[in-house]
Design an enzyme around this catalytic site. Structure first.
Site, PDB file in Angstrom:
ATOM      1  N   PRO A  86       0.883  -1.277  -0.092  1.00  0.00           N
ATOM      2  CA  PRO A  86       0.098   0.075   0.101  1.00  0.00           C
ATOM      3  C   PRO A  86       0.871   0.980  -0.049  1.00  0.00           C
ATOM      4  CG  PRO A  86      -0.053  -0.980   2.292  1.00  0.00           C
ATOM      5  CD  PRO A  86       0.915  -2.026   1.348  1.00  0.00           C
ATOM      6  N   CYS A  87       0.458   2.140  -0.978  1.00  0.00           N
ATOM      7  CA  CYS A  87       1.361   3.477  -0.826  1.00  0.00           C
ATOM      8  C   CYS A  87       0.472   4.489  -0.679  1.00  0.00           C
ATOM      9  CB  CYS A  87       1.771   3.639  -2.444  1.00  0.00           C
ATOM     10  SG  CYS A  87       2.888   5.158  -2.732  1.00  0.00           S
ATOM     11  N   GLN A  88       0.991   5.305   0.558  1.00  0.00           N
ATOM     12  CA  GLN A  88       0.207   6.685   0.659  1.00  0.00           C
ATOM     13  C   GLN A  88       0.224   7.824  -0.653  1.00  0.00           C
ATOM     14  OE1 GLN A  88      -2.225   6.889   3.062  1.00  0.00           O
ATOM     15  NE2 GLN A  88      -1.381   4.745   3.351  1.00  0.00           N
ATOM     16  N   ASP A 104       2.616   3.568   5.172  1.00  0.00           N
ATOM     17  CA  ASP A 104       3.246   2.936   3.891  1.00  0.00           C
ATOM     18  C   ASP A 104       3.781   1.624   4.021  1.00  0.00           C
ATOM     19  OD1 ASP A 104       4.022   3.610   1.199  1.00  0.00           O
ATOM     20  OD2 ASP A 104       5.754   4.215   1.742  1.00  0.00           O
TER      21      ASP A 104
END
Length: 339
Positions: A86-88, A104
């Site tokens: 998952p990437c902010q 992150d």
């Protein structure tokens, strides 16, 4: 004639062989792992969501550990690492903390590559990582290149790999050289070919749009200058399947128009078919959880194509290494002359 359902139900079956172990980070329900297991790779998943873990364990040969990954997690040895961190949505040029952001997933992924030192690895992410968040992608790639890998990235559309859906994702691969991405398949699968007779059927979980919902959709499409209605058009591949447009009662939701003019929301099974999940793949948890699992997944047929390229890469590496060993074992020409 073999139908699309026949194809995915036959091709996408775990068939574990002597291929090396794959660590599947942020594994979700196992869409990426299913493609790899169907190509003969054993997998071990890491996922914090309980329903996703249950789905993974129920359908796949590999185990799935329910754990929240971070940079301090100790990973087991493996030759392959894959995942969807998952990437902010931020740029490192802003006021956020980049790789030090606790939300992150990339610090954990980079840590896994550092620890495990796999022969090859990959991660997938949304297309925005190549554009809006390109600075952050450059930072991640720089970190991984410093570990001695050739790092390549490519925007891939799942529709080019027998998935009945336009779904663009950036696929980043780290290797030691001579990796080739999957070739584009000219044949495109339409939503109608994927769903077959399902759109005209009603089941116990069918949910129809009410008059007020129809009015809301019409207002939404007019406000957004929508030229083509957001209904599911059976004569072409679907638009991208997401959690929001599967489960949410929004103007953007996926819906089918029936012969009598009524419209209904897609079922979990229909969403799964558009994602190329075989019919035997059972999603655990509530309906909302199942929709989320489907919408977040890597389409297994796309994963199958990528896994095939991983297999080719690893097998060619073995052949090259064997050739090099044979060369070293043979007497040099000068040695023969001296003898």
């Amino acid at each position: 004639m073999k139908t699309y359902a026949d194809k995915i139900n036959t091709v996408l079956k775990p068939a574990i062989s002597s291929m090396p172990l794959v660590l599947d980070l942020f594994a979700g329900c196992g869409g990426l792992a299913l493609g790899f297991e169907a190509q003969g790779f054993p997998t071990l998943g890491f996922e914090m969501d309980a329903d996703c873990c249950a789905t993974y364990k129920h359908n796949l040969v590999g185990d799935c550990l329910q754990v929240k990954l971070d940079a301090n997690y100790a990973f087991p040895k493996a030759q392959v690492v894959i995942g969807g961190p998952p990437c902010q949505p931020f740029s490192v040029g802003g006021h956020q903390n980049g790789l030090h952001d606790a939300r992150d997933g990339f610090p954990a992924f980079i840590s896994a590559v550092k620890q495990v030192k796999p022969d090859i690895w990959m991660f997938e992410n949304v297309r925005g990582l190549m554009y809006k968040n390109k600075d952050y992608l450059d930072l991640v790639i720089s970190e991984l290149e410093s570990l001695g890998y050739v790092v390549e990235f490519k925007l891939m559309n799942a529709v080019n790999h027998l998935v009945p859906q336009n779904r663009e994702r950036v696929i980043v691969v780290g290797h030691r050289g001579e990796f080739h991405y999957p070739s584009v398949i000219s044949q495109k699968v339409t939503a109608g070919q994927a769903l077959e007779k399902v759109p005209v059927e009603s089941t116990a979980d069918s949910k129809y749009l009410t008059a007020s919902m129809d009015a809301y959709v019409a207002k939404y499409e007019k406000a957004s200058n929508c030229i083509t209605p957001r209904d599911l058009h059976l004569d072409r591949p679907s638009r991208t399947v997401t959690c929001r447009n599967l489960a949410g009662a929004t103007g953007d939701m996926h819906r089918l128009v029936l012969e009598d003019g009524r419209r209904r929301r897609l079922t979990v099974r229909e969403g799964a078919r558009l994602q190329s999940f075989p019919d035997w793949f059972d999603f655990k948890g509530s309906e909302t959880s199942a929709f989320n699992q489907v919408g977040n997944a890597v389409p297994p047929m796309l994963a199958f194509a990528i896994a095939n390229c991983f297999k080719d890469y690893l097998q060619s590496t073995v052949r090259l290494n064997s050739s090099e060993i044979r060369k070293r074992q043979q007497p040099r020409q000068l040695d023969l002359l001296v003898a």
